[in-house]
Design a protein around this motif. Sequence first.
Motif, PDB file in Angstrom:
ATOM      1  N   GLU A 250      16.770  24.380  49.591  1.00 38.13           N
ATOM      2  CA  GLU A 250      17.229  22.990  49.689  1.00 38.13           C
ATOM      3  C   GLU A 250      18.472  22.771  48.838  1.00 38.13           C
ATOM      4  OE1 GLU A 250      16.262  20.300  51.539  1.00 38.13           O
ATOM      5  OE2 GLU A 250      15.145  21.829  52.655  1.00 38.13           O
ATOM      6  N   ASP A 251      18.495  23.383  47.664  1.00 36.60           N
ATOM      7  CA  ASP A 251      19.657  23.219  46.785  1.00 36.60           C
ATOM      8  C   ASP A 251      20.927  23.745  47.437  1.00 36.60           C
ATOM      9  OD1 ASP A 251      18.206  22.033  44.726  1.00 36.60           O
ATOM     10  OD2 ASP A 251      17.734  23.957  43.779  1.00 36.60           O
ATOM     11  N   ARG A 252      20.814  24.841  48.181  1.00 40.79           N
ATOM     12  CA  ARG A 252      22.003  25.443  48.797  1.00 40.79           C
ATOM     13  C   ARG A 252      22.656  24.516  49.824  1.00 40.79           C
ATOM     14  NH1 ARG A 252      18.751  30.235  48.411  1.00 40.79           N
ATOM     15  NH2 ARG A 252      19.725  31.705  46.932  1.00 40.79           N
ATOM     16  N   LYS A 253      21.926  23.567  50.320  1.00 36.48           N
ATOM     17  CA  LYS A 253      22.496  22.629  51.284  1.00 36.48           C
ATOM     18  C   LYS A 253      23.497  21.682  50.626  1.00 36.48           C
ATOM     19  CE  LYS A 253      18.308  22.703  54.137  1.00 36.48           C
ATOM     20  NZ  LYS A 253      17.161  21.906  54.660  1.00 36.48           N
ATOM     21  N   ARG A 254      23.384  21.510  49.313  1.00 41.00           N
ATOM     22  CA  ARG A 254      24.261  20.565  48.611  1.00 41.00           C
ATOM     23  C   ARG A 254      25.106  21.203  47.522  1.00 41.00           C
ATOM     24  NH1 ARG A 254      21.510  15.576  46.153  1.00 41.00           N
ATOM     25  NH2 ARG A 254      19.947  17.073  45.394  1.00 41.00           N
ATOM     26  N   PHE A 255      24.574  22.273  46.914  1.00 43.61           N
ATOM     27  CA  PHE A 255      25.221  22.829  45.728  1.00 43.61           C
ATOM     28  C   PHE A 255      25.457  24.330  45.896  1.00 43.61           C
ATOM     29  CE2 PHE A 255      21.952  19.664  44.224  1.00 43.61           C
ATOM     30  CZ  PHE A 255      22.840  18.603  44.075  1.00 43.61           C
ATOM     31  N   TYR A 256      26.271  24.882  44.975  1.00 47.16           N
ATOM     32  CA  TYR A 256      26.406  26.333  44.906  1.00 47.16           C
ATOM     33  C   TYR A 256      25.233  26.896  44.119  1.00 47.16           C
ATOM     34  CZ  TYR A 256      27.873  30.965  43.431  1.00 47.16           C
ATOM     35  OH  TYR A 256      27.906  32.313  43.184  1.00 47.16           O
ATOM     36  N   VAL A 257      24.575  27.938  44.675  1.00 49.41           N
ATOM     37  CA  VAL A 257      23.490  28.632  43.989  1.00 49.41           C
ATOM     38  C   VAL A 257      23.945  30.076  43.780  1.00 49.41           C
ATOM     39  CG1 VAL A 257      21.079  29.340  44.043  1.00 49.41           C
ATOM     40  CG2 VAL A 257      21.751  27.143  45.027  1.00 49.41           C
ATOM     41  N   SER A 258      23.955  30.520  42.537  1.00 51.08           N
ATOM     42  CA  SER A 258      24.465  31.848  42.196  1.00 51.08           C
ATOM     43  C   SER A 258      23.482  32.931  42.621  1.00 51.08           C
ATOM     44  CB  SER A 258      24.687  31.935  40.685  1.00 51.08           C
ATOM     45  OG  SER A 258      23.437  32.018  40.018  1.00 51.08           O
ATOM     46  N   PRO A 259      23.935  34.202  42.640  1.00 49.19           N
ATOM     47  CA  PRO A 259      23.006  35.296  42.949  1.00 49.19           C
ATOM     48  C   PRO A 259      21.816  35.344  42.006  1.00 49.19           C
ATOM     49  CG  PRO A 259      25.270  36.074  43.089  1.00 49.19           C
ATOM     50  CD  PRO A 259      25.327  34.683  42.548  1.00 49.19           C
ATOM     51  N   GLY A 260      21.980  34.872  40.775  1.00 49.57           N
ATOM     52  CA  GLY A 260      20.881  34.848  39.815  1.00 49.57           C
ATOM     53  C   GLY A 260      20.021  33.604  39.884  1.00 49.57           C
ATOM     54  N   GLY A 261      20.287  32.748  40.860  1.00 46.69           N
ATOM     55  CA  GLY A 261      19.462  31.549  41.034  1.00 46.69           C
ATOM     56  C   GLY A 261      19.830  30.381  40.156  1.00 46.69           C
ATOM     57  N   VAL A 262      21.073  30.352  39.652  1.00 49.90           N
ATOM     58  CA  VAL A 262      21.548  29.215  38.863  1.00 49.90           C
ATOM     59  C   VAL A 262      22.207  28.208  39.805  1.00 49.90           C
ATOM     60  CG1 VAL A 262      23.071  28.453  36.997  1.00 49.90           C
ATOM     61  CG2 VAL A 262      21.914  30.677  36.846  1.00 49.90           C
ATOM     62  N   VAL A 263      21.810  26.950  39.701  1.00 52.53           N
ATOM     63  CA  VAL A 263      22.363  25.898  40.556  1.00 52.53           C
ATOM     64  C   VAL A 263      23.514  25.209  39.819  1.00 52.53           C
ATOM     65  CG1 VAL A 263      21.861  23.833  41.902  1.00 52.53           C
ATOM     66  CG2 VAL A 263      20.069  25.553  41.546  1.00 52.53           C
ATOM     67  N   LEU A 264      24.691  25.215  40.429  1.00 54.96           N
ATOM     68  CA  LEU A 264      25.859  24.563  39.845  1.00 54.96           C
ATOM     69  C   LEU A 264      26.059  23.210  40.527  1.00 54.96           C
ATOM     70  CD1 LEU A 264      28.452  24.431  38.150  1.00 54.96           C
ATOM     71  CD2 LEU A 264      29.594  25.745  39.958  1.00 54.96           C
ATOM     72  N   VAL A 265      26.047  22.155  39.718  1.00 61.80           N
ATOM     73  CA  VAL A 265      26.168  20.791  40.236  1.00 61.80           C
ATOM     74  C   VAL A 265      27.438  20.172  39.673  1.00 61.80           C
ATOM     75  CG1 VAL A 265      25.086  18.520  40.374  1.00 61.80           C
ATOM     76  CG2 VAL A 265      23.660  20.584  40.324  1.00 61.80           C
ATOM     77  N   THR A 266      28.312  19.671  40.536  1.00 62.73           N
ATOM     78  CA  THR A 266      29.547  19.023  40.098  1.00 62.73           C
ATOM     79  C   THR A 266      29.596  17.595  40.629  1.00 62.73           C
ATOM     80  OG1 THR A 266      30.867  19.663  42.032  1.00 62.73           O
ATOM     81  CG2 THR A 266      30.695  21.270  40.226  1.00 62.73           C
ATOM     82  N   PRO A 267      30.428  16.746  40.040  1.00 64.02           N
ATOM     83  CA  PRO A 267      30.543  15.381  40.563  1.00 64.02           C
ATOM     84  C   PRO A 267      30.920  15.345  42.034  1.00 64.02           C
ATOM     85  CG  PRO A 267      31.543  15.508  38.394  1.00 64.02           C
ATOM     86  CD  PRO A 267      31.208  16.923  38.793  1.00 64.02           C
ATOM     87  N   ASP A 268      31.805  16.244  42.471  1.00 66.54           N
ATOM     88  CA  ASP A 268      32.188  16.269  43.886  1.00 66.54           C
ATOM     89  C   ASP A 268      30.990  16.514  44.789  1.00 66.54           C
ATOM     90  OD1 ASP A 268      34.814  15.766  43.299  1.00 66.54           O
ATOM     91  OD2 ASP A 268      35.446  17.856  43.368  1.00 66.54           O
ATOM     92  N   ASP A 269      30.067  17.399  44.343  1.00 69.28           N
ATOM     93  CA  ASP A 269      28.868  17.669  45.140  1.00 69.28           C
ATOM     94  C   ASP A 269      28.027  16.413  45.325  1.00 69.28           C
ATOM     95  OD1 ASP A 269      29.464  20.406  45.322  1.00 69.28           O
ATOM     96  OD2 ASP A 269      28.471  20.823  43.426  1.00 69.28           O
ATOM     97  N   LEU A 270      28.074  15.536  44.337  1.00 68.16           N
ATOM     98  CA  LEU A 270      27.268  14.312  44.375  1.00 68.16           C
ATOM     99  C   LEU A 270      28.027  13.136  44.983  1.00 68.16           C
ATOM    100  CD1 LEU A 270      25.847  14.655  40.745  1.00 68.16           C
ATOM    101  CD2 LEU A 270      24.592  15.090  42.870  1.00 68.16           C
ATOM    102  N   GLY A 271      29.234  13.410  45.484  1.00 68.76           N
ATOM    103  CA  GLY A 271      30.037  12.336  46.057  1.00 68.76           C
ATOM    104  C   GLY A 271      30.643  11.423  45.018  1.00 68.76           C
TER     105      GLY A 271
END
Length: 423
Positions: free
Chosen positions: A395-416
Amino acid sequence: MPESMHASRFVSRLTRHTLALILAGGRGTRLHKLTEWRAKPAVPFGGKFRIIDFPLSNCINSGIRRIGVLTQYKADSLIRHIQQGWGFLRAELGEFVDILPAQQRLQESWYAGTADAVYQNLDILRRWNAEYTLILAGDHVYKMDYGLMMAYHVETEADLTVGCMEVPVEEAKAFGVMHVDENKRIFDFVEKPENPPTIPNRPDRALASMGIYVFNTSFLFEQLIKDADTPGSNHDFGRDIIPSVIKKYRVFAYPFRDAQSGVQAYWRDVGTVDSYWVANMELIGVDPELNLYDRDWPIWTYQIQAPPAKFVFDDDDRRGMAVDSMVSGGCIISGAEVRHSLLFSNVRVNSYSKVKDSVVLPEVNIGRHCRITKAIIDRGCHIPPHTVIGENLEEDRKRFYVSPGGVVLVTPDDLGQKLHFAR
């Protein structure tokens, strides 16, 4: 090395005659949206610092107080940080941290490579008239006394000295890799090889360049001019300059080791989302390799004037608390739970939320009833109430970048939430 070479008076003479150039124009594409609006050296690190603060602090602590910072890619926040936090040197004593943006002084092009970045500022470098030039990458995290490397450079009568360290052979593809003889003189150097050469009798390790170079300044100028006139050159230290000089000139490797224990010292290339997350998480440990509390080798920076961190509410279901975490000034943990996480300045975590195994950059507001696990939350994000991150990576990959190690990167642009507007 003779004891005289380590005498503080000897080293201080060398550092006084040294100019440091920090290459800080890197885009850092492997950090994805963390570097969409900032250069990699400007990325926040360790709760209150920027990556650039580490090589800058190493220079100051080593007694090198003539420093040029070469910038190019989206350098606004980097330049502001240097202006705000590094203006304490005394110009009347010949001390400075100067910013050298790509300004097409010698030719009508931007910096084409690491060597070209220095070449395009030759007229400025001549004016500073330094005997030695120390060239550094602006995007690595480590503590290093450059004075010891300068002494080594002089003792070996080197034209060029390359700082190096041992790395696992599978990681060596990302570095310049060298072969040395028994005197540590370099006789072969390959930049980012597909099949890295290994250390003799150690097939699992390779000797990698740290991107730290000491040049005799006259020799540096000679090689930069020669390289600029060479057709087909990439104008890069690793790809062009070093391979072209190792056969004819004295080029030595300087192993980066702890001065007391002799073991390989701490150094991190935080060039990917996973390595950035890991390096920040390491700081939370009981006895981390990188000691930010070391008064003998402080890391200097610019920091905002913020009040102390505050933890409020103490009800069973609404307790403001942080465990195994680092929490910076200006943070408010309001009836929320923070575990094994690093919070930069002015972060607010609101009631009933849980943050775990995460790096939260400055000015973030996490709404109520959120659950955030193994994430990097970029500066200025406002996380809506009831948001869940890090529990369902698909589900996270639909909105955010998820690294090969499973870290979710969230930026203001991702949140609109647009903090930057392109015209």
